[in-house]
Design an enzyme around this catalytic site. Structure first.
Site, PDB file in Angstrom:
ATOM      1  N   THR A 157     -15.505  29.431  61.429  1.00 37.01           N
ATOM      2  CA  THR A 157     -15.869  28.012  61.432  1.00 37.01           C
ATOM      3  C   THR A 157     -15.044  27.248  60.396  1.00 37.01           C
ATOM      4  OG1 THR A 157     -18.107  28.556  62.129  1.00 37.01           O
ATOM      5  CG2 THR A 157     -17.789  26.395  61.110  1.00 37.01           C
ATOM      6  N   PHE A 175     -13.751  40.111  57.968  1.00 38.31           N
ATOM      7  CA  PHE A 175     -14.751  40.478  56.962  1.00 38.31           C
ATOM      8  C   PHE A 175     -14.403  39.918  55.578  1.00 38.31           C
ATOM      9  CE2 PHE A 175     -15.494  44.135  60.035  1.00 38.31           C
ATOM     10  CZ  PHE A 175     -16.615  43.562  60.575  1.00 38.31           C
ATOM     11  N   ALA A 234     -11.479  44.907  61.380  1.00 36.61           N
ATOM     12  CA  ALA A 234     -11.026  44.940  59.986  1.00 36.61           C
ATOM     13  C   ALA A 234     -11.591  46.113  59.207  1.00 36.61           C
ATOM     14  CB  ALA A 234     -11.396  43.633  59.286  1.00 36.61           C
ATOM     15  N   LYS A 255     -23.239  40.367  66.431  1.00 34.75           N
ATOM     16  CA  LYS A 255     -22.594  39.179  65.887  1.00 34.75           C
ATOM     17  C   LYS A 255     -22.703  37.963  66.797  1.00 34.75           C
ATOM     18  CE  LYS A 255     -18.142  37.879  63.838  1.00 34.75           C
ATOM     19  NZ  LYS A 255     -16.744  38.273  63.670  1.00 34.75           N
ATOM     20  N   PHE A 274     -24.896  24.069  53.654  1.00 35.22           N
ATOM     21  CA  PHE A 274     -25.984  23.817  54.591  1.00 35.22           C
ATOM     22  C   PHE A 274     -26.829  22.661  54.063  1.00 35.22           C
ATOM     23  CE2 PHE A 274     -24.613  28.034  55.598  1.00 35.22           C
ATOM     24  CZ  PHE A 274     -24.802  28.144  56.973  1.00 35.22           C
ATOM     25  N   LYS A 297     -16.668  32.110  58.287  1.00 32.94           N
ATOM     26  CA  LYS A 297     -15.224  32.149  58.037  1.00 32.94           C
ATOM     27  C   LYS A 297     -14.421  31.496  59.165  1.00 32.94           C
ATOM     28  CE  LYS A 297     -13.853  36.293  57.314  1.00 32.94           C
ATOM     29  NZ  LYS A 297     -13.337  36.770  58.610  1.00 32.94           N
ATOM     30  N   TRP A 314     -19.202  22.510  59.809  1.00 33.26           N
ATOM     31  CA  TRP A 314     -20.130  22.933  60.861  1.00 33.26           C
ATOM     32  C   TRP A 314     -20.887  21.728  61.424  1.00 33.26           C
ATOM     33  CZ3 TRP A 314     -25.434  22.767  61.579  1.00 33.26           C
ATOM     34  CH2 TRP A 314     -25.935  23.567  62.607  1.00 33.26           C
ATOM     35  N   ARG A 333      -7.889  35.529  65.654  1.00 33.20           N
ATOM     36  CA  ARG A 333      -8.030  36.725  66.483  1.00 33.20           C
ATOM     37  C   ARG A 333      -8.853  36.411  67.727  1.00 33.20           C
ATOM     38  NH1 ARG A 333     -11.004  40.818  62.824  1.00 33.20           N
ATOM     39  NH2 ARG A 333     -12.075  38.915  62.230  1.00 33.20           N
TER      40      ARG A 333
END
Length: 558
Positions: free
Chosen positions: A74, A302, A274, A106, A383, A72, A411, A95
């Site tokens: 990214t 999230f 969140a 994470k 991907f 998200k 990405w 954030r």
């Protein structure tokens, strides 16, 4: 561009521009900045806040998260760069990462690959000290509470009914429940207590919802720290704590500006969890960004059932905001995981599992477009080994709901890989019908608001309340907090309150085990399941991979 470089290696290979040059792209001058070294600064919002809002607001959210990852942040960074690439002056609003997740499961939270905000080491670690200031303000209030009790307890606080906890910005399960004040009398009054992680502190929520120092002090004074023996609330204002707390936060309330790998501006400020708090960056940063660019891209934590729900029902309600379009991020692998495929087998083509997992995405789409009335696009974070037939299946299912799918390859390719998504976002923001509405009205009861979220947003059948929850709900209504929005504390891994129910579960009910008022932030926290306000570290924490060499160069951060 090698796909095998780590995020930190890519970030460290980038030659950063001085932050004054980045800020100049959105009309900021040296006098608007308070420099923290060469590559980050705080913004003096007092004069800048007088400018008119002019930008389109784009919210990025996601499907229900899985261990496969969604990307998200990214996508936010890559979309912001892509919008700039196609000629839309864009500011990113994110954030700040918490040290707990950074060193826990994470890892870093500054984007990934060629869609990152930098300097990523600073952003992921101490940054400009905002979280430390929030922790200090939180713990100052805690110290003043216990000192007040020790010095005679003129306010009559019942030591069994103190609701204010200390905090630390680290995942430390050992501190969840403690006994303090033991030993001799000079050590204080013995009692049970506990710690929250800093991002779960009401101070964090207050900072992110305050418009200026005056508003900040007013909100701080309203914090309920506990209750008397006859159940009367005691506030931080009654302890005369708000002035000193605000003094500790005077710099933390100012938004931070950094840059992307492509040297575009990003405001990074605040970071409430969140699944515990409201999961959005500060109103100050978002509203400032709306005055400085043509487009603002921001995120909510999230999945859309948690972050987007709170962004829309709490942040937008309080700040008078309205998104112009919403991006819902998904990956093929994550959707297959929602379809029952174990993480070790996600690389293999599996149309049947994908079809079983897609309903999770479709429910999030329905929430954004039908519950909230907002235009949406699905961004498939692509991907290299994603199967074309699998991608086509997602696109077909989404179009049945009238929502387009855009492949995002930011990405690996940076802004070049986000042009398709950027163009669809612009189309939606400038031409699509927007019928934004909240999931519930202010004048509904607390129970009705919770039920609205459970049935409309989660897709559940209804809500069950424990006796403790019913008792507290009645007390909060009686104290006059019934008009407040509700902030659901729920697992991020399922629409339900059971983390094992992936995909799009049906026929479930949500159990509310208790609730509490965050009177300064202005919402009621509704506790479900076993959501912890102090997480723990995993068996192999990310911290084990982090190191620094003799020259101060950090490795292993992500």
């Amino acid at each position: 561009m090698s796909e095998y470089k780590s995020d930190i290696e890519i970030a460290q290979e980038t030659e950063l521009l001085p932050i004054e040059e980045v800020a100049a792209k959105i009309g900021l001058t040296r006098k608007d900045l308070e420099l923290y070294g060469n590559y980050k600064a705080k913004l003096d919002y007092t004069e800048l806040s007088k400018k008119e809002d002019k930008a389109k607001l784009i919210l990025v959210t996601a499907i229900t998260p899985t261990p496969a990852g969604e990307g998200k942040t990214t996508t936010v960074v890559g979309l912001g760069d892509a919008l700039n690439r196609i000629g839309k002056k864009t500011v990113i609003a994110l954030r700040e990462p918490s040290l707990g997740p950074v060193f826990g499961v994470k890892g870093g939270a500054a984007g990934g690959g060629y869609a990152q905000v930098v300097p990523m080491e600073d952003i992921n670690l101490h940054f400009t000290g905002d979280f430390h200031a929030i922790g200090a303000a939180n713990n100052l209030l805690a110290a003043m509470i216990d000192n007040h009790i020790f010095q005679g307890n003129a306010l009559g606080l019942d030591v069994r009914k103190i609701t204010w906890k200390r905090c630390v910005d680290m995942n430390d399960r050992q501190l969840r429940s403690i006994v303090c004040g033991i030993g001799s009398r000079v050590n204080g009054i013995p009692r049970e207590d506990g710690f929250d992680i800093t991002v779960a502190s009401e101070i964090m929520a207050i900072l992110c919802l305050s418009k200026d120092i005056t508003d900040l002090k007013e909100r701080l004074s309203k914090i309920i720290v506990g209750y008397t023996r006859d159940d009367k609330p005691v506030t931080a204002g009654q302890l005369n704590a708000q002035g000193a707390m605000a003094a500790l936060l005077k710099d933390a309330i100012k938004p931070n500006i950094v840059q992307t790998l492509e040297h575009n501006p990003a405001l990074i400020h605040g970071g409430p969890f969140a699944n515990i708090a409201h999961g959005c960056n500060s109103i100050t940063a978002t509203k400032l960004a709306l005055k400085l660019g043509d487009y603002v891209v921001t995120e909510a934590g999230f999945g859309a059932d948690l972050g987007a729900e709170k962004f829309l029902d709490i942040k937008c309600r309080k700040a008078g905001l309205r998104p112009d379009a919403v991006v819902i991020v998904a990956t093929v692998k994550a959707l297959k995981m929602h379809g029952g495929v174990p993480k070790t087998e996600l690389g293999a083509k599996n149309l049947e599992a994908l079809e079983k997992g897609i309903p999770n995405l479709l429910k999030h789409i329905e929430n954004i477009t039908q519950v909230y009335g907002l235009p949406a696009v699905v961004a498939i974070n692509r991907f290299p080994n994603d199967d074309e037939e699998e991608l086509k299946l997602i696109e077909t299912k989404c179009k049945e709901l009238g929502v387009n799918v855009a492949l995002s390859e930011v990405w690996g390719k940076g802004s070049e890989g986000g042009v398709e998504l950027a163009k669809e976002v612009v189309r939606l923001a400038e031409t699509a019908e927007n019928n934004f509405r909240f999931a519930y009205d202010d004048d509904m009861s607390i129970e009705e608001k919770i039920n609205a979220i459970v049935t409309k947003v989660y897709g559940g059948e209804g809500t069950d309340f424990t006796p403790a929850a019913r008792k507290e709900m009645a007390r909060l209504e009686e104290l006059g907090f019934g008009k407040y929005p509700v902030c659901m504390a729920k697992t991020q891994y399922s629409f339900s309150d059971d983390a094992t129910k992936m995909g799009r579960p049906t026929g479930f009910r949500i159990t509310v085990r208790n609730m509490k008022v965050s009177a300064g932030a202005g919402f009621i926290v509704v506790l479900t399941g076993d959501v912890m306000t102090m997480p723990g570290l995993p068996k192999v924490p990310a911290a084990e991979k982090v190191d620094v060499d003799a020259n101060g160069k950090i490795s292993g951060l992500f």
